[in-house]
Motif scaffolding. Structure first.
Motif, short mmCIF file in Angstrom:
data_model
loop_
_atom_site.label_atom_id
_atom_site.label_comp_id
_atom_site.label_asym_id
_atom_site.label_seq_id
_atom_site.Cartn_x
_atom_site.Cartn_y
_atom_site.Cartn_z
N SER A 81 62.25 -23.40 42.75
CA SER A 81 61.71 -22.06 42.52
C SER A 81 61.37 -21.85 41.04
N ASN A 115 53.69 -22.77 44.60
CA ASN A 115 54.90 -22.16 45.15
C ASN A 115 54.60 -20.94 46.01
N THR A 127 52.82 -22.59 51.46
CA THR A 127 54.00 -22.25 52.25
C THR A 127 54.22 -23.17 53.45
N GLN A 139 64.78 -19.71 51.78
CA GLN A 139 63.38 -20.02 51.44
C GLN A 139 62.56 -18.74 51.31
N TRP A 189 60.65 -17.48 47.99
CA TRP A 189 59.22 -17.18 47.98
C TRP A 189 58.97 -15.79 47.42
N ASP A 208 59.23 -15.98 43.76
CA ASP A 208 58.06 -16.66 43.20
C ASP A 208 56.84 -15.75 43.22
#
Length: 467
Positions: A77, A130, A134, A143, A147, A150
């Motif tokens: 990340s 990132n 996906t 996760q 995300w 990010d």
């Protein structure tokens, strides 16, 4: 013996420095390194499998720049990278924000990349990979949380926030982020995650997640249901705090001059008191003697108003359903506002008994199904007691299958009676929404155009009527 032909980068005879537009070996090397990073980015976005040549070349470029190899790993990340290398945080913020003073990046030599541009390409590649790379497999709660973090960094690189991007809506980056987040939520094994308190604690409430929870709540029980309710409650409270601020930002009615002011210190009108007592000024004592105090009038005119909110709870209106349910509860807390709430798909449900608690309302809704507006209108019309003192907010995309005319006839009758009718196509945080063109035109002709866009628009309309 003639002079040899100059090689690339050599100076022509008689010149002491290259012309301004000359391409140097350094320019070519920097351009090639940047191209390697972008080709690698495109390859990984469309195919998650590594291309050995591009990977090894990209590792060499990043290493040469003194950047961490973690920038090339999409499983790491941005938060992790920044924690390990704090100096990169400032480089990432505003990285993609427009810079009017920047030179154009043209391929005709107008602006050639140097090491700084190659470094920028490495950081941009990290953000884009990132956020947009996906994949397609199952997603864990961890996760999803990574995300979302990010995506927050990506928004900071653009000079904004993830929430502000979503509010912009339309077909831009906000819609793209919302779509990606929704896809990730759908790919989660949500029931298994909710059953594990540690995994459930990693979930960040979002509209996509709340939609999934509302759709699946009937299949949850025990710990999973408790965790789902906790997430819904957290999201409701967060949104309610924002909407409550928006409602309170405008005044609540005109000053009622017929009500004497309360004679308390906080209402003391100091300027008027001094002005009215200036004749009592004593030059000898150099004092102002006050024989009368003046107070500000704070009582406002309030007329008991009835707010009837009718919300389409079909699958396409989830965002509006959540927002309007919360908004209705806030207005229900205002003095002398009588709020009624109806949700409908092919059936209508009177949720007025729970209007003060949007959490309970959402738990009682069942998302999905078709639209049968006339059924909801039949439930709403008897609630109209004083038309001139009633506002009816109707939230729907107005796709009514074969019952468009009956619903419009009901809307027209309500409007003609004196009710303030506000049709709403979208009151979301993500922007515009498709509305049945047939209804849009007829409602416009009726003088009640469909309101769409950010929920602040609806707040303003309601405040102007109710206060």
């Amino acid at each position: 013996m003639s002079d040899p032909t100059p090689t690339t980068g050599a100076l022509p005879p008689g010149d002491t420095e290259p012309p301004a537009d000359a391409v140097t070996p350094g320019d070519l090397a920097a351009a090639n390194r940047r191209q390697v990073l972008y080709w690698r980015l495109l390859g990984r976005l469309f195919d998650p499998d590594e291309q050995p040549t591009l990977e090894s070349a990209s590792v060499a470029v990043v290493d040469d720049l003194g950047l961490p190899a973690a920038l090339l790993d999409p499983t790491v990340s941005v938060d992790t990278v920044v924690q390990r290398f704090p100096a990169l945080a400032d480089e990432l913020r505003g990285l993609l924000a427009p810079d009017p003073a920047a030179a154009p990046d043209n391929s005709d030599g107008g602006h050639r990349p140097g090491d700084a541009e190659v470094r920028r390409a490495a950081l941009v590649s990290k953000l884009l990979l990132n956020v947009f790379g996906t994949g397609s497999g199952p997603v864990s709660a961890g996760q999803l949380a990574r995300w979302q973090a990010d995506a927050g960094w990506f928004a900071q690189a653009l000079g904004t926030t993830a929430e502000e991007l979503r509010r912009q809506g339309g077909g831009g980056l906000g819609a793209a982020l919302t779509g990606l987040e929704g896809d990730l939520v759908r790919r989660m094994h949500l029931r298994e995650v909710l059953a594990d308190p540690k995994l459930a604690a990693q979930l960040t409430p979002s509209m996509s997640l709340i939609e999934q929870l509302l759709r699946d709540k009937s299949n949850l029980s025990g710990v999973a249901l408790a965790n789902a309710k906790s997430l819904i409650r957290r999201y409701v409270d967060e949104v309610a705090e924002v909407l409550r601020t928006q409602v309170e930002q405008t005044t609540v009615g005109a000053i009622d001059r017929s009500v004497p002011p309360k004679r308390v210190f906080r209402n003391l009108d100091l300027d008027r008191t001094i002005w009215q007592n200036l004749t009592n000024w004593s030059p000898e004592d150099e004092r102002l003697y006050v024989d009368r105090l003046y107070y500000r009038q704070t009582a406002r005119k309030t007329t008991p108003s009835r707010l009837i909110v009718v919300v389409d709870q079909s699958g396409s209106m989830v965002d509006s359903m959540v927002n309007c349910t919360i908004l209705a509860s806030i207005f229900a807390g205002l003095p002398r506002v009588d709020v009624h709430l109806i949700a409908y798909d092919t059936r209508a449900l009177d949720l007025t008994p729970w209007v003060h608690d949007p959490f309970e309302v959402l738990l009682r809704t069942k998302l999905g199904g078709g639209n049968d507006g006339p059924v909801a209108m039949a439930m709403a019309r008897p609630k109209i007691v004083e038309p001139r003192n009633t506002v009816m907010v109707w939230i729907s995309d107005f796709y009514e299958f074969d019952r468009s005319q009956p619903l419009f006839d009901g809307i027209e009758a309500v409007h003609r009676s004196g009710v303030r009718f506000i049709p709403v196509g979208s009151v979301s945080s993500s922007g515009q929404q498709s509305v049945n063109p047939w209804f849009r035109q007829r409602l416009k002709d009726l003088g009640t155009p469909v309101l769409s866009g950010h929920i602040r628009k609806l707040v303003f309309e309601l405040k102007s009527f109710l206060t």
